[in-house]
Scaffold this motif. Sequence first.
Motif, PDB file in Angstrom:
ATOM      1  N   TYR A 122     -27.065 -13.325 -35.355  1.00 37.01           N
ATOM      2  CA  TYR A 122     -26.190 -13.695 -33.821  1.00 37.01           C
ATOM      3  C   TYR A 122     -25.422 -12.429 -32.946  1.00 37.01           C
ATOM      4  CZ  TYR A 122     -21.274 -15.025 -32.269  1.00 37.01           C
ATOM      5  OH  TYR A 122     -20.691 -15.431 -31.871  1.00 37.01           O
ATOM      6  N   GLU A 123     -25.711 -10.888 -33.515  1.00 38.06           N
ATOM      7  CA  GLU A 123     -25.239 -10.064 -32.637  1.00 38.06           C
ATOM      8  C   GLU A 123     -26.831  -9.639 -31.952  1.00 38.06           C
ATOM      9  OE1 GLU A 123     -22.619  -8.777 -32.438  1.00 38.06           O
ATOM     10  OE2 GLU A 123     -21.636  -9.765 -34.105  1.00 38.06           O
ATOM     11  N   ILE A 124     -27.894  -9.868 -32.393  1.00 40.36           N
ATOM     12  CA  ILE A 124     -28.893  -9.633 -30.805  1.00 40.36           C
ATOM     13  C   ILE A 124     -28.937 -10.729 -30.692  1.00 40.36           C
ATOM     14  CG2 ILE A 124     -31.312  -9.810 -31.070  1.00 40.36           C
ATOM     15  CD1 ILE A 124     -31.903  -8.462 -33.808  1.00 40.36           C
ATOM     16  N   LYS A 125     -28.334 -11.529 -30.905  1.00 40.91           N
ATOM     17  CA  LYS A 125     -28.369 -13.456 -29.227  1.00 40.91           C
ATOM     18  C   LYS A 125     -27.669 -12.915 -29.012  1.00 40.91           C
ATOM     19  CE  LYS A 125     -29.477 -18.101 -29.313  1.00 40.91           C
ATOM     20  NZ  LYS A 125     -29.918 -19.306 -30.011  1.00 40.91           N
ATOM     21  N   ASN A 126     -25.945 -12.855 -29.600  1.00 37.69           N
ATOM     22  CA  ASN A 126     -25.006 -13.157 -28.670  1.00 37.69           C
ATOM     23  C   ASN A 126     -24.356 -11.634 -28.157  1.00 37.69           C
ATOM     24  OD1 ASN A 126     -25.004 -15.576 -28.487  1.00 37.69           O
ATOM     25  ND2 ASN A 126     -25.016 -15.181 -30.747  1.00 37.69           N
ATOM     26  N   ASN A 127     -24.703 -10.279 -28.670  1.00 39.13           N
ATOM     27  CA  ASN A 127     -23.951  -9.081 -27.956  1.00 39.13           C
ATOM     28  C   ASN A 127     -24.836  -8.679 -27.275  1.00 39.13           C
ATOM     29  OD1 ASN A 127     -23.098  -6.494 -28.112  1.00 39.13           O
ATOM     30  ND2 ASN A 127     -22.113  -7.237 -30.417  1.00 39.13           N
ATOM     31  N   VAL A 128     -23.671  -8.774 -25.987  1.00 46.36           N
ATOM     32  CA  VAL A 128     -24.330  -8.273 -24.869  1.00 46.36           C
ATOM     33  C   VAL A 128     -24.323  -6.433 -25.092  1.00 46.36           C
ATOM     34  CG1 VAL A 128     -22.964  -7.911 -22.546  1.00 46.36           C
ATOM     35  CG2 VAL A 128     -22.589  -9.871 -23.494  1.00 46.36           C
ATOM     36  N   ALA A 129     -23.302  -5.776 -25.642  1.00 50.59           N
ATOM     37  CA  ALA A 129     -23.217  -4.477 -25.757  1.00 50.59           C
ATOM     38  C   ALA A 129     -25.358  -4.080 -26.349  1.00 50.59           C
ATOM     39  CB  ALA A 129     -22.046  -3.695 -26.184  1.00 50.59           C
TER      40      ALA A 129
ATOM     41  N   ASN B  95     -31.597   1.412 -16.887  1.00 46.96           N
ATOM     42  CA  ASN B  95     -31.767   2.635 -17.648  1.00 46.96           C
ATOM     43  C   ASN B  95     -31.346   3.855 -16.628  1.00 46.96           C
ATOM     44  OD1 ASN B  95     -33.876   1.366 -19.039  1.00 46.96           O
ATOM     45  ND2 ASN B  95     -35.674   1.267 -17.856  1.00 46.96           N
ATOM     46  N   SER B  96     -30.799   3.243 -15.046  1.00 45.12           N
ATOM     47  CA  SER B  96     -30.080   3.770 -14.203  1.00 45.12           C
ATOM     48  C   SER B  96     -28.690   4.435 -14.489  1.00 45.12           C
ATOM     49  CB  SER B  96     -30.320   3.285 -12.662  1.00 45.12           C
ATOM     50  OG  SER B  96     -28.860   2.112 -12.613  1.00 45.12           O
ATOM     51  N   ASP B  97     -28.378   3.553 -15.723  1.00 46.47           N
ATOM     52  CA  ASP B  97     -26.880   3.864 -15.903  1.00 46.47           C
ATOM     53  C   ASP B  97     -26.956   4.070 -17.836  1.00 46.47           C
ATOM     54  OD1 ASP B  97     -23.929   4.440 -16.550  1.00 46.47           O
ATOM     55  OD2 ASP B  97     -23.242   2.783 -15.763  1.00 46.47           O
ATOM     56  N   ARG B  98     -27.797   4.700 -18.064  1.00 45.62           N
ATOM     57  CA  ARG B  98     -27.899   4.310 -19.895  1.00 45.62           C
ATOM     58  C   ARG B  98     -26.607   4.576 -20.325  1.00 45.62           C
ATOM     59  NH1 ARG B  98     -31.133   0.738 -22.335  1.00 45.62           N
ATOM     60  NH2 ARG B  98     -33.172   0.867 -21.032  1.00 45.62           N
ATOM     61  N   TYR B  99     -26.184   5.938 -20.053  1.00 49.98           N
ATOM     62  CA  TYR B  99     -24.834   6.637 -20.450  1.00 49.98           C
ATOM     63  C   TYR B  99     -23.763   5.259 -21.039  1.00 49.98           C
ATOM     64  CZ  TYR B  99     -21.488   9.221 -22.012  1.00 49.98           C
ATOM     65  OH  TYR B  99     -20.363   9.986 -22.278  1.00 49.98           O
ATOM     66  N   TYR B 100     -23.289   5.107 -20.142  1.00 55.65           N
ATOM     67  CA  TYR B 100     -22.467   3.547 -19.953  1.00 55.65           C
ATOM     68  C   TYR B 100     -22.662   2.733 -21.221  1.00 55.65           C
ATOM     69  CZ  TYR B 100     -19.338   0.307 -19.141  1.00 55.65           C
ATOM     70  OH  TYR B 100     -18.283  -1.216 -19.675  1.00 55.65           O
ATOM     71  N   THR B 101     -24.546   2.600 -21.621  1.00 50.34           N
ATOM     72  CA  THR B 101     -24.109   0.879 -21.990  1.00 50.34           C
ATOM     73  C   THR B 101     -24.762   1.584 -23.341  1.00 50.34           C
ATOM     74  OG1 THR B 101     -26.326   1.693 -20.892  1.00 50.34           O
ATOM     75  CG2 THR B 101     -25.724  -0.219 -19.952  1.00 50.34           C
ATOM     76  N   ASP B 102     -25.299   3.226 -23.744  1.00 48.72           N
ATOM     77  CA  ASP B 102     -25.370   4.099 -24.952  1.00 48.72           C
ATOM     78  C   ASP B 102     -24.264   3.724 -25.489  1.00 48.72           C
ATOM     79  OD1 ASP B 102     -27.804   3.801 -24.244  1.00 48.72           O
ATOM     80  OD2 ASP B 102     -28.223   5.573 -23.703  1.00 48.72           O
ATOM     81  N   VAL B 103     -22.991   4.107 -24.724  1.00 47.25           N
ATOM     82  CA  VAL B 103     -21.831   4.175 -25.590  1.00 47.25           C
ATOM     83  C   VAL B 103     -21.299   3.723 -25.897  1.00 47.25           C
ATOM     84  CG1 VAL B 103     -19.249   4.917 -24.920  1.00 47.25           C
ATOM     85  CG2 VAL B 103     -21.027   6.087 -24.022  1.00 47.25           C
TER      86      VAL B 103
ATOM     87  N   MET C 275     -35.899   6.335 -28.902  1.00 42.30           N
ATOM     88  CA  MET C 275     -34.117   6.620 -29.056  1.00 42.30           C
ATOM     89  C   MET C 275     -33.473   6.583 -30.442  1.00 42.30           C
ATOM     90  SD  MET C 275     -33.606   9.393 -26.739  1.00 42.30           S
ATOM     91  CE  MET C 275     -31.645   9.888 -26.719  1.00 42.30           C
ATOM     92  N   VAL C 276     -32.872   6.639 -31.269  1.00 39.09           N
ATOM     93  CA  VAL C 276     -32.534   6.242 -31.871  1.00 39.09           C
ATOM     94  C   VAL C 276     -30.606   6.096 -32.008  1.00 39.09           C
ATOM     95  CG1 VAL C 276     -31.494   5.796 -34.655  1.00 39.09           C
ATOM     96  CG2 VAL C 276     -34.024   6.627 -33.529  1.00 39.09           C
ATOM     97  N   LEU C 277     -29.950   4.713 -31.630  1.00 38.86           N
ATOM     98  CA  LEU C 277     -28.605   5.209 -32.064  1.00 38.86           C
ATOM     99  C   LEU C 277     -27.667   4.328 -33.322  1.00 38.86           C
ATOM    100  CD1 LEU C 277     -25.887   5.183 -29.599  1.00 38.86           C
ATOM    101  CD2 LEU C 277     -26.576   2.390 -29.581  1.00 38.86           C
ATOM    102  N   SER C 278     -26.914   5.277 -33.220  1.00 39.61           N
ATOM    103  CA  SER C 278     -25.670   5.135 -34.504  1.00 39.61           C
ATOM    104  C   SER C 278     -24.572   4.771 -33.837  1.00 39.61           C
ATOM    105  CB  SER C 278     -26.202   5.828 -35.871  1.00 39.61           C
ATOM    106  OG  SER C 278     -26.006   7.195 -35.129  1.00 39.61           O
ATOM    107  N   PRO C 279     -23.741   4.765 -34.540  1.00 39.29           N
ATOM    108  CA  PRO C 279     -22.253   4.654 -34.097  1.00 39.29           C
ATOM    109  C   PRO C 279     -22.241   5.942 -33.764  1.00 39.29           C
ATOM    110  CG  PRO C 279     -22.611   2.949 -36.728  1.00 39.29           C
ATOM    111  CD  PRO C 279     -23.770   4.606 -36.139  1.00 39.29           C
TER     112      PRO C 279
END
Length: 751
Positions: A68-75, A85-93, A121-125
């Motif tokens: 569900y999250e893979i399909k529906n979570n925008v973030a 790619n030009s604004d990765r910092y914001y999307t990563d946060v 890159m690996v993202l954790s909370p």
Amino acid sequence: MKNNWFHKLLVSYLPAFVIICLSMLLMSYLSLMEMSKKSTEQAHTALVQNVNKLIDQRLESVNSLMNYEIKNNVAINNFYDDAFNSDRYYTDVQAAVAVKKLLNDNPFIESIYLFRVPDQMVLSPSRLVNLDQFDDKGYIGATLNSRTAYSWKPRTVKTSVEANGNADIAERRVVSLAKNTNLKNYSFMIVNVNINQVSELLYSMIDKDTTFIHLIDPEGKVIVSTDPSQQYNSSPSGGKIIASAKSAYTGWLVSSGSKVGGIVAFVSSLFYLWMVLSFMIMLAGLIWIIYVSRRNYRPIKTIMERISVLPGSKETETKRSNADIDEFQYIETTIDSLMQESSSLQEKYKETSLFRKKHILLSMLGLEQGNGITKWEEELKLLGLRWTKHGAVAVIVEIDQYSRFIKEYKNDHHLLKFVLSNVAREVAESKGFSVWSEWIDQSRMVILYFLAGNEGEENALKDNCELLRDWVAQNLDFTITIGIGPLAQHIEQIQSSFRKAAVIVGYKSSLGINQVIMAAQVINRPKGELFKQLQCIRSTSQLFRAGDSQWELHFQEMYEDLKLQLYAYDDLTSLMQVLISHLQKELSELPEELYAIWRDEAYQNLIKELEQNETLDEIFAAFKAIMQNSLLKMNEIRENKTSHQMVMNIKQYITDNFQNPDLSLTHLNEAFGLNAKYLSRLFRESFGVKFLEYVTSYRIEKAQQLLVETDKTIQDIGQEVGYEQSLTFIRVFKKQTGETPGQYRKMKMNK
């Protein structure tokens, strides 16, 4: 006498009984254990199925959440999208925030991290790092290079932990699932569930002291177990597995077993062996019983051989062989036959003696045919009684109000009669009398008192009867009346004494119940003559029919006259039946509504009271109450009629003018202005008697009063009550009363 044979039998059979009982208990115990074993297997099967289902549900819910999250979570989608790619910092946060929220909302999940392939890159909370710097890079690399479908995989995660300036490696066991998020570059999401969560789930479903559960991966290695002795990622060992179930979703195997073992498990494992052993023990016990029975049968056989030589035993033996009766029943039947024969002879002798004794007494009293005076004296000697020259007295004891006695003591009247006869005998014997008592009918008992010639013995006999009467009155719920006959000096006179005692006790209707009646009390009272009461009966009936309250005076006059005379019960009941017949005849002429009160209520009640009461006082009191009640109901009906006042006026006119010789229906027609036929019908409907009959009855009643209270001549009295001719007066008077005026005056004056 000691029960040697009993003890011998007991000791002989007791070992076999104990052995067989213990065998039965063992078999029962083994059967229960086997049943318990099967119940345990069923319970463990249900347990592993429930555990498997619960784990699958939990893991599937995590899998569904990831999809569900893979399909529906925008973030999360933005984290993998190359467009940002030009604004990765914001999307990563934003992606880190979304991952943290997922962890907070799902306590069952230990950790989530996202891997982006293009930039490694690996993202954790809490951080975003390059794959080379990530602690779990080995699992990510293995997942990235895997050519099989992703599935839940148990593993150990190593994490670097800094403490006091030193770096340590911490390990934790998890089950992980990777899901592709971008099929173009094979980026994916990894979710880790801590093994402790699964372990707590297992512990919550079992009793850890008696049951264990293993969760085993497809390779046969332990993922988690409630048994602390089991090592992770090793093959399970120890404990007996009772039930297992494999998950179609994860491929994991859930196995459960019981920690209870030892001797119980050993016994249970040898179930069939123990059962065979128990049957063998029971068989040994049966063989022992057969052996002991054969040995103990010898005395029985000896007894049977001795019985067979008794008279009549040949026939009994034949019946025994044909009927195949066992020996004990054969012995019992023989002994019972002997005892019954002896008892039967004794009972027959006793019954014959009692019957003979009663027959002798009844023949002496003249109630049955006997064998003569000489035979009576011989029979009395055999009974322990002796007829002396001083003679005997016949006394009759009668239960008062016997119909009520039977009704009240329907089931106990025989017992009470037995008590009464015993008390009568004991009271007499306590005063030195020799007595003989028997019940001669349902309500009467005769007692013969044999006198010894002592001074004042006849007075003592009366005192003894008074003592008996008083005891019954004080200790029982009924009373008796006792009639004492005259002395019979010779045995042939006892019949006369009995008959006179029966006559004496019959006069209790006049003398009263619950007393002792002597012959002198009857002799000194004048005997009643029933025909003298017929006039009172006629007057009472006619006045009652007319609704006149004067009927009570005539009824009371009859009662007082009867009190002065002596009447037997049969005579008294005959007289009261005559009264009932006269009332029936008179009241049958009343209108139906008035006659119905008599027919349906009063008549039946009078008959009932006459059957239940025995004394003059009781009968007259009951009759008076019933008649008063009936007349009250009749008068209520009469008063409700519109013509009632007219009838009362006519009745009063007759009372005021009865002296008038011309008093007739024609005279009333002139006085009241009513048709003579209507007056006759109205009078008859109201009083049930014709007008002329009522006037005649009233005139004769007044004439009777004048004959008793005055010295006027018969001619003057006749003229005074409305008869001009004395012959007419005398004829009417005799027709009404059965006597001439002169005879009536003479009879009343002689009283």
